[in-house]
Design a protein around this motif. Structure first.
Motif: not given
Length: 305
Positions: A186-187, A123-124, A47-51, A174-175
């Motif tokens: 959830a990610d 931490t995401m 989710a963080l990498l896609s963002d 998700a976090g």
């Protein structure tokens, strides 16, 4: 024949504001994109990498939009009689296609993770919160400082940022689910929701850009209304060869042939028609050709023969 072209101070004012808003937004997005890419790898969050990947596209999109505005300032010449204004639409088209490509990539990665959900570092959440705040600031800058309503290039840049903002929201949700319920799936779920929103935005921008490049009638103008309004002017018999298209998203252009009664004051009629088009339909770049009824009949007969 009459040419009426007024595309002055208001356009230049919007143009300058758009460039300032894009430059500031580009700087903020690019800076945080670097932070988010590093954070995405460290926390192993899709989710963080896609963002972060979408932020990378945002940085490119904002830079491309800024370049398009700069290029459109070049003066018209004999090879490019309208100048380089239409490059703004090419930039919007590229941004739209990029949004579609990003959404497809996120779908692919999320599908893989459904079968093998990885452990995601919570931490995401904190990185995603910072990303959300950055995107809120950038969206505010673009909406308050730029013409995101009428200018397709600016709107495509804003939609990139709004998609990124939604990506941050998805990463935050998700976090929270991972932090409190240890629900790693959830990610990819959050990623798919964001990818759908990005896909719809990309399709809309691509469709609108293609419509302008194909010189379609602007969505906010009615061909029939314009024709009916012109034919109601005193001395007008008929309208033909009427064309309305966009040079760029805030620059409509218009041409038509007007068949008139023989005794009509043609100069006065041109002034009235140009004023009507400007006041009622906001069309300022017009070319109107006046034809007498007898000349028109003769031309029609020659065409048939």
């Amino acid at each position: 024949m009459s040419h009426d072209h007024h595309h002055g101070h208001s356009h230049e004012h919007h143009h300058t504001n758009n460039k300032k808003a894009l430059l500031l937004s580009f700087s903020l997005i690019t800076l945080f994109m670097i932070v988010e890419v590093i954070g995405g790898f460290l926390t192993n969050s899709l989710a963080l990498l896609s963002d972060a990947g979408h932020m990378l596209s945002d940085s490119f999109a904002l830079g491309l939009s800024l370049f398009a505005f700069k290029l459109s300032e070049k003066e018209a010449n004999q090879q490019n009689t309208f100048g380089y204004k239409r490059f703004e639409i090419f930039a919007a088209l590229i941004n739209g296609v990029a949004l579609i490509a990003i959404s497809i990539y996120i779908f692919y990665e999320a599908f893989q993770r459904f079968f093998d959900p990885p452990n995601v570092n919570a931490t995401m959440l904190w990185i995603a919160i910072i990303g959300f705040l950055i995107n809120v600031v950038v969206a505010f800058i673009l909406m308050s400082g730029g013409d995101t309503k009428e200018n397709l290039n600016m709107r495509s840049a804003l939609l990139h940022v709004m998609g990124d903002l939604l990506g941050s929201v998805g990463a935050i949700i998700a976090g929270l689910l991972i932090m409190f319920f240890d629900w790693n799936i959830a990610d990819p779920i959050a990623s798919i929701v964001v990818a759908l929103l990005i896909l719809f935005s990309g399709l809309r921008i691509t469709r609108d850009s293609f419509h302008i490049l194909m010189e379609g009638t602007p969505h906010n103008l009615s061909y029939q209304d314009i024709e009916n309004s012109l034919v109601q002017l005193d001395g007008v018999i008929a309208i033909h060869d009427l064309h309305i298209w966009m040079i760029t998203s805030d620059f409509p252009s218009f041409t038509c042939h007007v068949v008139v009664e023989e005794k009509v004051d043609r100069d006065q009629l041109i002034k009235e028609a140009s004023k009507l088009l400007k006041d009622r339909f906001s069309i300022q770049h017009t070319t109107i050709q006046i034809e007498g009824i007898h000349a028109n009949i003769k031309a029609s007969e020659n065409h048939c023969n």
